[in-house]
Motif scaffolding. Structure first.
Motif, short mmCIF file in Angstrom:
data_model
loop_
_atom_site.label_atom_id
_atom_site.label_comp_id
_atom_site.label_asym_id
_atom_site.label_seq_id
_atom_site.Cartn_x
_atom_site.Cartn_y
_atom_site.Cartn_z
N ASP A 285 0.86 -1.24 0.16
CA ASP A 285 -0.14 0.01 0.05
C ASP A 285 0.99 1.25 -0.04
N THR A 286 2.24 1.30 -0.48
CA THR A 286 2.91 2.34 -0.70
C THR A 286 3.09 2.36 -2.11
N PRO A 287 3.52 3.71 -2.59
CA PRO A 287 3.67 3.89 -4.14
C PRO A 287 4.88 2.77 -4.52
N THR A 289 5.63 -0.13 -3.22
CA THR A 289 5.17 -1.61 -3.22
C THR A 289 3.79 -1.92 -3.71
N GLU A 290 3.02 -1.14 -4.01
CA GLU A 290 1.82 -1.24 -4.68
C GLU A 290 1.83 -2.05 -6.12
N TYR A 329 2.35 7.05 -11.46
CA TYR A 329 2.79 7.20 -9.96
C TYR A 329 2.91 8.33 -9.28
N GLY B 31 7.43 7.78 -2.67
CA GLY B 31 6.33 8.29 -1.64
C GLY B 31 5.53 9.22 -2.50
N ASP B 32 4.37 9.61 -1.49
CA ASP B 32 3.49 10.70 -2.10
C ASP B 32 3.73 11.90 -1.66
N TRP B 35 7.44 13.66 -2.08
CA TRP B 35 8.07 12.77 -3.06
C TRP B 35 7.52 12.95 -4.28
#
Lengths: 383, 58
Positions: A285-287, A289-290, A329, B31-32, B35
């Motif tokens: 559920d992270t960018p 690992t999704e 992403y 990340g979001d 990032w």
């Protein structure tokens, strides 16, 4: 600095690898442009205006949805079940046989609050057509692998292009575009400038595209290495007569993979499962690992959990190469940057072709500009 | 014509742009939020260089 002979050799590599792949790369850039915005186009065509029949109402379980889906497709078997993340929708893919090829598969989406079919996006199949053209040119696996080979040539043309960039630029400052002398010189400088600024993005998107074309052999290798041994004990036994509960399979799998998001179920006998198992796939559920999937194996007949099989490195590499190719992403700004760089690529391809044609007309040696400047021993006058 | 320059000079700007692009490509994947923003900034480098060159062409 390279010798004139080496410049000529690298120039030949650049010319030939480019000439072979340019037409296909042009097609990939043109079809890739709308594909960057696939999601936004779907939403504009009504995807996000759909609402469940009974918002907030009880949800039908996966077995009930599967039963409905199979009733709607008499004589077909289930292949995949996938799950929308932002709405109570389950998608069921069916086919005439468990190993049915893509064109024979049937995909339908169901509202979990009512069991009604969610109408597909009304684009007349245009986006599907573009995607198919971009992926395999309607030629299946051979088409995919062929485009992968074109991607390898493209990467070679980028690397050789960087090598021959140096002799061209020895007496020019970065970014100089000589306008006003000849059209050829202007486009030569434009080609060099646009190519060299986009080089990192071009290589990443090109090479991850190549990895994506290898998805079928990669998945086949994973099956051979990780799943084949599991079906050995069942040899000689009849195929699964009655499928165990999908809902129970998902629940058991979720219990052993907490903190992960459900992505899809692969039914027995298909490309992501074995004859005797259904596989329930989850993603992180992270960018980062999704795009990395992990399956839990369920005995298709008894419904027992067989275990969790983390994916080998090459399936993870395939997973990570998808976002880096699609550019999906980092929100809309990243997609817009992707589109801008795609347009830059189109200009690089077009100007490269123009430069080759222009050189052919004047019958001079290609890359003469780069080679002419080579005798660098004579000191240039100060400016 | 100017004095021929070495490889380091020729590739100074392109290497910096490539490094920023790669940083951007990876940052948005990590990340979001911030990032993602770092990713946009990094990938803006090639287009900013292009815009600068077009404004200064001669």
């Amino acid at each position: 600095m390279l010798s004139p002979k080496a410049v000529r050799a690298w120039s030949a590599v650049h010319k030939w690898t480019s000439l072979i792949c340019t037409a296909f790369l042009m097609m990939l850039c043109l079809t890739g442009l709308p594909l960057i915005f696939h999601h936004e186009i779907d939403d504009a065509l009504g995807h996000d205006r759909w609402a469940p029949a009974n918002p907030g109402g009880p949800l039908m379980d996966y077995d009930a949805i599967l039963e409905l889906a199979l009733k709607n497709r008499p004589g077909e078997v289930p292949l995949f079940m996938s799950f929308d993340e932002d709405r109570p929708v389950v998608n069921v893919t069916t086919g005439p046989t468990p190993d049915a090829p893509g064109p024979q598969m049937h995909f339908a989406s169901y509202d979990r609050t009512s069991g009604e079919v969610v109408p597909p996006v009304a684009d007349g199949g245009v986006m599907d057509f573009i995607l198919q053209l971009h992926t395999d040119m309607f030629l299946g696996l051979p088409g995919m692998l062929f485009l992968g080979a074109m991607g390898v040539l493209f990467a070679a043309s980028i690397v050789s292009g960087v090598v021959v960039y140096a002799p061209f630029m020895r007496k020019l400052d970065f970014g100089v575009v000589r306008t006003g002398r000849s059209a050829r010189l202007k486009w030569l400088d434009t080609h060099n400038l646009m190519g060299v600024v986009a080089v990192a993005w071009l290589l990443v998107v090109g090479l991850t595209g190549v990895v994506n074309t290898l998805s079928t052999p990669i998945v086949d290798l994973w099956k051979a290495e990780q799943l084949e041994a599991l079906v050995k004990p069942y040899e000689g036994r009849p195929p699964v007569a009655r499928l165990a509960s999908v809902q129970a399979a998902v629940d058991k799998a979720r219990a052993v993979l907490p903190g992960m998001d459900l992505q899809f179920v692969a039914f027995p006998g298909g490309s992501y499962s074995t004859e005797r198992h259904m596989l329930v796939f989850f993603h992180g559920d992270t960018p980062l690992t999704e795009h990395l999937i992990t399956p839990a194996l369920i005995d298709a007949e008894t419904g027992e959990l067989v275990g969790v099989r983390p994916m080998p490195w090459y399936v993870k590499a395939l997973g990570l190469s998808q976002p880096l190719h699609f550019g999906d992403y980092g929100g809309l700004p990243l997609k817009l940057l992707w589109a801008a760089l795609d347009l830059v690529t189109i200009v690089v391809l077009g100007s490269g072709l123009y430069l080759w044609l222009a050189r052919r007309r004047t019958a001079a040696a290609p890359f003469a500009d780069a080679i002419d400047q080579e005798p660098a021993a004579a000191p240039a006058p100060a400016e | 014509m100017k004095r021929p320059q070495g490889l380091a000079r020729v590739f100074a700007a392109p290497s910096a742009i490539a490094a920023l692009s790669l940083f951007g490509l990876v940052a948005a994947l990590i990340g979001d939020g911030p990032w993602d923003a770092a990713g946009w900034l990094g990938l803006t480098a090639p287009l900013a260089a292009l815009a600068w060159a077009i404004r200064h062409r001669g």
